[in-house]
Write a protein that holds these residues in place. Structure first.
Motif, PDB file in Angstrom:
ATOM      1  N   THR A 203       0.837  -1.200   0.000  1.00 50.71           N
ATOM      2  CA  THR A 203       0.000   0.000   0.000  1.00 50.71           C
ATOM      3  C   THR A 203       0.876   1.256   0.000  1.00 50.71           C
ATOM      4  O   THR A 203       1.838   1.334   0.749  1.00 50.71           O
ATOM      5  N   THR A 204       0.515   2.209  -0.849  1.00 51.19           N
ATOM      6  CA  THR A 204       1.267   3.468  -0.914  1.00 51.19           C
ATOM      7  C   THR A 204       0.279   4.628  -0.917  1.00 51.19           C
ATOM      8  O   THR A 204      -0.742   4.559  -1.610  1.00 51.19           O
ATOM      9  N   ILE A 205       0.603   5.659  -0.149  1.00 44.65           N
ATOM     10  CA  ILE A 205      -0.212   6.878  -0.188  1.00 44.65           C
ATOM     11  C   ILE A 205       0.716   8.001  -0.623  1.00 44.65           C
ATOM     12  O   ILE A 205       1.761   8.219  -0.015  1.00 44.65           O
ATOM     13  N   LEU A 206       0.338   8.688  -1.690  1.00 44.29           N
ATOM     14  CA  LEU A 206       1.214   9.696  -2.276  1.00 44.29           C
ATOM     15  C   LEU A 206       0.498  11.043  -2.348  1.00 44.29           C
ATOM     16  O   LEU A 206      -0.589  11.139  -2.899  1.00 44.29           O
ATOM     17  N   VAL A 207       1.137  12.071  -1.781  1.00 44.07           N
ATOM     18  CA  VAL A 207       0.615  13.429  -1.948  1.00 44.07           C
ATOM     19  C   VAL A 207       1.385  14.084  -3.080  1.00 44.07           C
ATOM     20  O   VAL A 207       2.612  14.034  -3.091  1.00 44.07           O
ATOM     21  N   THR A 208       0.700  14.643  -4.028  1.00 42.89           N
ATOM     22  CA  THR A 208       1.413  15.267  -5.146  1.00 42.89           C
ATOM     23  C   THR A 208       0.575  16.335  -5.830  1.00 42.89           C
ATOM     24  O   THR A 208      -0.648  16.363  -5.708  1.00 42.89           O
ATOM     25  N   HIS A 209       1.286  17.236  -6.530  1.00 42.18           N
ATOM     26  CA  HIS A 209       0.593  18.217  -7.372  1.00 42.18           C
ATOM     27  C   HIS A 209       0.694  17.804  -8.840  1.00 42.18           C
ATOM     28  O   HIS A 209       0.205  18.505  -9.713  1.00 42.18           O
ATOM     29  N   ASP A 210       1.344  16.680  -9.086  1.00 44.70           N
ATOM     30  CA  ASP A 210       1.605  16.261 -10.460  1.00 44.70           C
ATOM     31  C   ASP A 210       0.491  15.302 -10.917  1.00 44.70           C
ATOM     32  O   ASP A 210       0.459  14.137 -10.530  1.00 44.70           O
ATOM     33  N   MET A 211      -0.423  15.834 -11.740  1.00 47.34           N
ATOM     34  CA  MET A 211      -1.583  15.018 -12.139  1.00 47.34           C
ATOM     35  C   MET A 211      -1.201  13.874 -13.068  1.00 47.34           C
ATOM     36  O   MET A 211      -1.892  12.862 -13.132  1.00 47.34           O
ATOM     37  N   ASN A 212      -0.070  14.033 -13.769  1.00 42.16           N
ATOM     38  CA  ASN A 212       0.375  12.911 -14.599  1.00 42.16           C
ATOM     39  C   ASN A 212       0.791  11.750 -13.712  1.00 42.16           C
ATOM     40  O   ASN A 212       0.556  10.585 -14.038  1.00 42.16           O
ATOM     41  N   ALA A 213       1.416  12.069 -12.570  1.00 44.43           N
ATOM     42  CA  ALA A 213       1.822  11.017 -11.627  1.00 44.43           C
ATOM     43  C   ALA A 213       0.586  10.320 -11.061  1.00 44.43           C
ATOM     44  O   ALA A 213       0.559   9.097 -10.911  1.00 44.43           O
ATOM     45  N   VAL A 214      -0.445  11.095 -10.768  1.00 43.61           N
ATOM     46  CA  VAL A 214      -1.683  10.501 -10.228  1.00 43.61           C
ATOM     47  C   VAL A 214      -2.256   9.503 -11.233  1.00 43.61           C
ATOM     48  O   VAL A 214      -2.615   8.379 -10.897  1.00 43.61           O
ATOM     49  N   LYS A 215      -2.278   9.923 -12.512  1.00 39.34           N
ATOM     50  CA  LYS A 215      -2.866   9.055 -13.536  1.00 39.34           C
ATOM     51  C   LYS A 215      -1.984   7.833 -13.783  1.00 39.34           C
ATOM     52  O   LYS A 215      -2.468   6.755 -14.073  1.00 39.34           O
ATOM     53  N   LYS A 216      -0.667   8.040 -13.670  1.00 37.49           N
ATOM     54  CA  LYS A 216       0.264   6.965 -14.010  1.00 37.49           C
ATOM     55  C   LYS A 216       0.367   5.903 -12.918  1.00 37.49           C
ATOM     56  O   LYS A 216       0.376   4.716 -13.193  1.00 37.49           O
TER      57      LYS A 216
END
Ligand SMILES: Nc1ncnc2c1ncn2[C@@H]1O[C@H](COP(=O)(O)OP(=O)(O)OP(=O)(O)O)[C@@H](O)[C@H]1O
Length: 406
Positions: A203-216
């Motif tokens: 399980t991984t929880i990632l906070v990011t502003h990079d929407m490409n990373a979210v989709k990927k």
């Protein structure tokens, strides 16, 4: 779904901070203020009512604007902060990479810091022994492990801290905005690691502003806005909602006023330019885009329209057109409609910009930011279980190639 499938359950979490409004140096003032009901602080309600579940094996994204409370939420999940209301239930060993440098001591060597950090994360000496080489390999800092941390560059420190977090064998990994970590080569390595991790069932929880990373990387995500959950579920939808909300560029009020002043100085030939989108602003590739342009021509002159659809994320023109060959003539109100299609793109967020020009191509009026329509094209035709099509849709243009295996 059984309770055993859930790694992190966040239920109605609320958190506020007390921000001091005035400093009281004397006991007397403090007493008088108290008597008068003056608190001396104001409450900032950062998280109001947040609920979501992270399932075991999820790569879960948390997104939101600056200051929306994402880091606060991670700190609550990591038990660094206590929520005022609600609760968080964790099933598994949690490893957090939230604030850089926490638990790192500049006077100790890289090696000593790895052991200390590992201990802070709750690992025994034997456990750290068995993951030590992996951590150093990933950070690529073999020759530096016996040097004091204060002699590391900031990038090297980040790499070491990040490597401890990801190589520590926890069940749940929490990462705050790590994609900006390190140089390009290290980022590529992190990318490979995330792809592996996505497949690993951890399980991984990632906070990011990079929407490409979210989709990927992510299979589920949540968008936090004004202390509440604005979107939750499919990463495509959550990322698109975030991009859409943030599409209108922020322009400083002074810049707008400067522009207006500049415009006034010139002799006005065109006034009241308005652009209105007639079709929805959330469409699928190939759907018709139609809009209406209205303006007043103040002189008996020829005018024409030039327009562009600009990809907001990549900042490139996707589509341009003009009415140079069919100019408008004469004074008075002009009303023009235009339609087109953008057939072969994947997911794209565009702004429509319109200018009115004179015969020589000089710009007489342009659409300002407030009236610039935003159009989102997304591949709604792709089924969520069609992984190949989803993966290919991360490019700008839709795939059209053929494989030949010999
Ligand atoms: N310890 C604290 N004391 C007072 N205010 C705090 C504290 N921690 C956070 N805040 C406030 O809470 C709000 C949310 O901060 P937080 O860091 O959680 O946002 P964020 O979504 O992670 O932002 P960013 O995208 O910029 O990292 C901010 O206004 C911040 O000033």
């Amino acid at each position: 779904m059984t309770a055993n499938d859930i790694a992190v359950k966040v239920e109605h979490v609320s958190k506020y901070f007390k921000l001091p409004t005035e400093a009281t140096n004397s006991l007397r003032t403090a007493m008088v203020n108290r008597f008068k009901g003056i608190k001396g602080y104001k409450e900032q309600h950062v998280l109001k009512d947040i609920s979501f579940e992270v399932k075991k094996g999820d790569f879960f994204g948390i997104v939101g604007r600056n200051g929306s409370g994402k880091s606060t939420l991670l700190k609550i999940i990591s038990e660094i902060y206590m929520p005022e209301k609600g609760r968080v239930t964790i099933d598994g060993k949690l490893v957090s990479f939230i604030e850089l440098g926490v638990g790192f001591n500049p006077e100790l060597t890289g090696r000593e810091n790895v052991y200390m950090n590992g201990a802070l994360l709750g690992f025994s000496r034997d456990e750290i022994d068995s993951m030590y080489d992996d951590i150093v390999d990933f950070a690529e800092l073999q020759e530096f492990m016996n040097q004091k941390l204060k002699n590391y560059s900031s990038g090297m420190q980040v790499r070491l801290a990040f490597s401890v977090a990801i190589k520590a064998q926890g069940d749940i990994l929490i990462l705050d905005e790590v994609l900006a970590v390190g140089d390009e080569a290290f980022q590529r390595k992190c990318n490979d690691y995330f792809m592996e991790r996505k497949e690993s069932g951890k399980t991984t929880i990632l906070v990011t502003h990079d929407m490409n990373a979210v989709k990927k990387y992510c299979n589920r995500a949540v968008l936090v806005e004004n202390g509440l959950v604005k979107a939750y579920g499919e990463p495509e939808n959550v990322a698109n909602q975030y991009s859409f909300d943030n599409a209108v560029p922020l322009v400083r009020q002074e810049e707008l006023e400067d522009k207006k002043a500049e415009e006034k100085e010139e002799i006005l030939l065109v006034d009241n330019l308005q652009i209105k989108l007639n079709t929805p602003n959330d469409i699928t590739a190939g759907d018709v885009i139609e809009f209406e342009i209205d303006y007043d021509s103040l002189e008996d002159a020829e005018t024409y329209i030039a327009l562009s659809l600009t990809d907001i994320d990549r900042n490139i023109w996707i589509y341009n057109d003009n009415s140079m060959d069919e100019p408008c003539r004469g004074k008075g109100h002009k009303k023009i409609t235009y339609h087109c299609t953008i057939p072969s793109v994947n997911n794209i967020k565009m702004k429509l910009e319109v200018t009115v020009r004179d015969k020589k191509g000089k710009m007489l009026a342009f659409s300002n930011v407030e009236q610039t329509p935003i159009i989102m094209v997304s591949r709604k035709d792709i089924k969520l279980n069609d992984l190949s099509a989803l993966d290919s849709a991360s490019g700008l243009i839709q795939r059209n190639g053929k494989w030949n295996f010999h």
